[in-house]
Design a protein around this motif. Structure first.
Motif, PDB file in Angstrom:
ATOM      1  N   VAL A   1      -8.675  -2.604  -6.322  1.00 56.91           N
ATOM      2  CA  VAL A   1      -8.900  -2.168  -7.706  1.00 56.91           C
ATOM      3  C   VAL A   1     -10.378  -2.307  -8.058  1.00 56.91           C
ATOM      4  O   VAL A   1     -11.080  -3.114  -7.461  1.00 56.91           O
ATOM      5  CB  VAL A   1      -8.017  -2.962  -8.709  1.00 56.91           C
ATOM      6  CG1 VAL A   1      -6.546  -2.721  -8.446  1.00 56.91           C
ATOM      7  CG2 VAL A   1      -8.332  -4.455  -8.656  1.00 56.91           C
TER       8      VAL A   1
ATOM      9  N   GLU B   1      -0.008 -10.738 -12.029  1.00 58.81           N
ATOM     10  CA  GLU B   1       1.257 -10.082 -11.713  1.00 58.81           C
ATOM     11  C   GLU B   1       1.856 -10.655 -10.416  1.00 58.81           C
ATOM     12  O   GLU B   1       3.067 -10.766 -10.263  1.00 58.81           O
ATOM     13  CB  GLU B   1       1.009  -8.576 -11.554  1.00 58.81           C
ATOM     14  CG  GLU B   1       2.180  -7.709 -11.967  1.00 58.81           C
ATOM     15  CD  GLU B   1       1.860  -6.221 -11.779  1.00 58.81           C
ATOM     16  OE1 GLU B   1       2.646  -5.558 -11.091  1.00 58.81           O
ATOM     17  OE2 GLU B   1       0.821  -5.756 -12.282  1.00 58.81           O
TER      18      GLU B   1
ATOM     19  N   ARG C   1      -1.092   4.360  -8.240  1.00 53.56           N
ATOM     20  CA  ARG C   1      -0.812   4.786  -9.617  1.00 53.56           C
ATOM     21  C   ARG C   1      -2.086   5.282 -10.304  1.00 53.56           C
ATOM     22  O   ARG C   1      -2.094   6.252 -11.022  1.00 53.56           O
ATOM     23  CB  ARG C   1      -0.224   3.593 -10.395  1.00 53.56           C
ATOM     24  CG  ARG C   1       0.358   3.948 -11.744  1.00 53.56           C
ATOM     25  CD  ARG C   1       0.580   2.698 -12.568  1.00 53.56           C
ATOM     26  NE  ARG C   1      -0.682   2.055 -12.923  1.00 53.56           N
ATOM     27  CZ  ARG C   1      -0.802   0.805 -13.340  1.00 53.56           C
ATOM     28  NH1 ARG C   1       0.252   0.036 -13.436  1.00 53.56           N
ATOM     29  NH2 ARG C   1      -1.985   0.320 -13.664  1.00 53.56           N
ATOM     30  N   ASP C   2      -3.198   4.593 -10.060  1.00 49.34           N
ATOM     31  CA  ASP C   2      -4.459   4.969 -10.696  1.00 49.34           C
ATOM     32  C   ASP C   2      -5.182   6.090  -9.953  1.00 49.34           C
ATOM     33  O   ASP C   2      -6.312   6.438 -10.286  1.00 49.34           O
ATOM     34  CB  ASP C   2      -5.403   3.757 -10.782  1.00 49.34           C
ATOM     35  CG  ASP C   2      -4.812   2.650 -11.650  1.00 49.34           C
ATOM     36  OD1 ASP C   2      -3.814   2.917 -12.355  1.00 49.34           O
ATOM     37  OD2 ASP C   2      -5.349   1.522 -11.618  1.00 49.34           O
TER      38      ASP C   2
ATOM     39  N   ILE D   1       1.473  -5.231  -4.710  1.00 56.32           N
ATOM     40  CA  ILE D   1       1.177  -4.931  -6.114  1.00 56.32           C
ATOM     41  C   ILE D   1      -0.143  -4.166  -6.224  1.00 56.32           C
ATOM     42  O   ILE D   1      -0.250  -3.168  -6.933  1.00 56.32           O
ATOM     43  CB  ILE D   1       1.129  -6.236  -6.942  1.00 56.32           C
ATOM     44  CG1 ILE D   1       2.539  -6.828  -7.042  1.00 56.32           C
ATOM     45  CG2 ILE D   1       0.549  -5.977  -8.329  1.00 56.32           C
ATOM     46  CD1 ILE D   1       2.583  -8.216  -7.657  1.00 56.32           C
TER      47      ILE D   1
ATOM     48  N   THR E   1       0.212  -0.561  -4.955  1.00 56.54           N
ATOM     49  CA  THR E   1       0.964   0.249  -5.911  1.00 56.54           C
ATOM     50  C   THR E   1       0.072   0.665  -7.071  1.00 56.54           C
ATOM     51  O   THR E   1       0.054   1.811  -7.496  1.00 56.54           O
ATOM     52  CB  THR E   1       2.166  -0.565  -6.455  1.00 56.54           C
ATOM     53  OG1 THR E   1       2.920  -1.034  -5.350  1.00 56.54           O
ATOM     54  CG2 THR E   1       3.023   0.270  -7.372  1.00 56.54           C
ATOM     55  N   ARG E   2      -0.710  -0.288  -7.544  1.00 58.01           N
ATOM     56  CA  ARG E   2      -1.583  -0.002  -8.667  1.00 58.01           C
ATOM     57  C   ARG E   2      -2.677   1.002  -8.283  1.00 58.01           C
ATOM     58  O   ARG E   2      -2.993   1.915  -9.054  1.00 58.01           O
ATOM     59  CB  ARG E   2      -2.226  -1.299  -9.167  1.00 58.01           C
ATOM     60  CG  ARG E   2      -2.999  -1.107 -10.438  1.00 58.01           C
ATOM     61  CD  ARG E   2      -3.603  -2.409 -10.878  1.00 58.01           C
ATOM     62  NE  ARG E   2      -2.627  -3.261 -11.549  1.00 58.01           N
ATOM     63  CZ  ARG E   2      -2.835  -3.782 -12.753  1.00 58.01           C
ATOM     64  NH1 ARG E   2      -3.963  -3.544 -13.401  1.00 58.01           N
ATOM     65  NH2 ARG E   2      -1.945  -4.555 -13.293  1.00 58.01           N
TER      66      ARG E   2
ATOM     67  N   ALA F   1      -9.300  -5.990 -13.593  1.00 57.02           N
ATOM     68  CA  ALA F   1      -8.102  -5.401 -12.982  1.00 57.02           C
ATOM     69  C   ALA F   1      -7.591  -6.296 -11.854  1.00 57.02           C
ATOM     70  O   ALA F   1      -6.382  -6.467 -11.676  1.00 57.02           O
ATOM     71  CB  ALA F   1      -8.409  -3.996 -12.460  1.00 57.02           C
TER      72      ALA F   1
ATOM     73  N   ASP G   1      -5.696  -9.136 -13.292  1.00 60.69           N
ATOM     74  CA  ASP G   1      -4.359  -8.661 -13.688  1.00 60.69           C
ATOM     75  C   ASP G   1      -3.412  -8.641 -12.496  1.00 60.69           C
ATOM     76  O   ASP G   1      -2.262  -9.062 -12.600  1.00 60.69           O
ATOM     77  CB  ASP G   1      -4.444  -7.215 -14.212  1.00 60.69           C
ATOM     78  CG  ASP G   1      -4.858  -7.158 -15.664  1.00 60.69           C
ATOM     79  OD1 ASP G   1      -5.047  -8.247 -16.261  1.00 60.69           O
ATOM     80  OD2 ASP G   1      -4.995  -6.045 -16.191  1.00 60.69           O
ATOM     81  N   VAL G   2      -3.928  -8.106 -11.388  1.00 61.96           N
ATOM     82  CA  VAL G   2      -3.096  -8.024 -10.182  1.00 61.96           C
ATOM     83  C   VAL G   2      -2.691  -9.428  -9.740  1.00 61.96           C
ATOM     84  O   VAL G   2      -1.540  -9.676  -9.370  1.00 61.96           O
ATOM     85  CB  VAL G   2      -3.838  -7.275  -9.047  1.00 61.96           C
ATOM     86  CG1 VAL G   2      -3.118  -7.446  -7.716  1.00 61.96           C
ATOM     87  CG2 VAL G   2      -3.980  -5.795  -9.387  1.00 61.96           C
TER      88      VAL G   2
END
Ligand SMILES: [Zn+2]
Lengths: 83, 208
Positions: free
Chosen positions: B38, B50, B86-87, B79, B82-83, B43, B46-47
């Motif tokens: 990320v 999570e 997604r981004d 995670i 995946t992020r 970010a 955040d990961v």
């Protein structure tokens, strides 16, 4: 007797420093590496600088968790525990 | 019971102190590895957060077939990937798997004499000089070092951070980042070479 078929140049040696420090050179390559280091003060200084760089990196703080982040994680832990 | 089994047992029983210790130990590494995937520090944090939720959720199912560390880092990379998808970010796998495809010199070619030089082919033209001990230990030098590491490409930064700042073994780094032995070494080599060069230029400008 070891035959030094090809001597390493300084430019070649600097590319082998990590392999040397990681113990990834063959016995023969290690001999070539060390015999060059033994007679070249430039490469000796270079190897020492790499070692100092590694040592100095080890003195950087590994990073700390902010109190807010820690509190948020502990809250999540309590939620999890009571669920 | 092993130390790790005891820790897991304590976590399952809801021991807050055990969780706090675990978080303090792993959080910096989690954030570093997340940064490969990320774009920002926020970010990545955040990961990591999570990831801890994933750890808590999965704790009861954790069977200890892999080490706790390996398991936690697997949750993190899932995670983070995946992020990244997604981004719409490109995963750094091609760079991870084939770092050797694009050659990079450890030291600028102009520091050496020509490879065809009649007497001293490939010998130093400008030799490295021993660094002054007091300057090396100065706080500002450490700042420069940290900046140089921060400026590295993500994969090189992750490898040097885990190996040299946090003292992981090459095997641990290979497992966490899913790297071959050779690629781990290539990334470490490039990272250390660049950081050395940055320190050299700083320490020389200082003494000049
Ligand atoms: Zn040399």
């Amino acid at each position: 007797m070891t035959v030094y078929a090809e001597q390493l140049s300084c430019q070649e040696l600097v590319e082998l420093v990590t392999d040397y420090l990681e113990g990834a050179l063959s016995e023969e390559e290690t001999v070539r590496f060390e015999s060059h280091i033994g007679r070249c003060d430039g490469c000796q200084a270079y190897l020492e600088q790499i070692r100092q760089t590694v040592a100095l990196s080890g003195r950087l703080s590994a990073g700390v968790l902010s109190p807010e982040a820690e509190r948020a994680l502990l809250d999540a832990f309590r939620d999890w525990r009571s669920s | 019971m092993s130390g790790e089994a005891q820790l897991i047992d304590a976590l399952r029983k809801g021991d807050e102190e055990a969780f706090r210790e675990l978080v303090r130990e792993y959080q910096p590494s989690l954030v570093r590895i997340a940064r490969i995937y990320v774009p920002t520090q926020a970010a990545a944090e955040d990961v990591a957060a999570e990831t801890w939720l994933g750890v808590l959720k999965g704790l009861d199912r954790f069977e200890g077939r892999s080490s706790l560390r390996t398991w936690i880092f697997r949750i993190l990379t899932n995670i983070a990937k995946t992020r990244a998808v997604r981004d719409g970010r490109t995963l750094p796998f091609s760079a991870m798997q084939e770092p050797g495809r694009v050659p990079e010199a450890a030291v600028d070619a102009d520091r050496f004499l020509d490879p065809e030089h009649p007497r001293w082919p490939g010998h130093w033209a400008v030799k490295p000089e021993a660094w002054p001990e007091d300057a090396l230990l100065a706080a500002e030098t450490r700042e420069r070092l940290a900046e140089a590491i921060e400026a590295l490409p993500a994969t090189q930064r992750a490898v040097i951070s885990l190996r040299d700042i946090e003292g992981w073994s090459s095997e641990e780094v290979r497992n966490a980042l899913d790297l071959s032995e050779t690629n781990q070494r290539v990334l470490l080599h490039r990272a250390r070479s660049k950081v050395r060069a940055a320190l050299e230029s700083y320490l020389q400008e200082d003494t000049a």
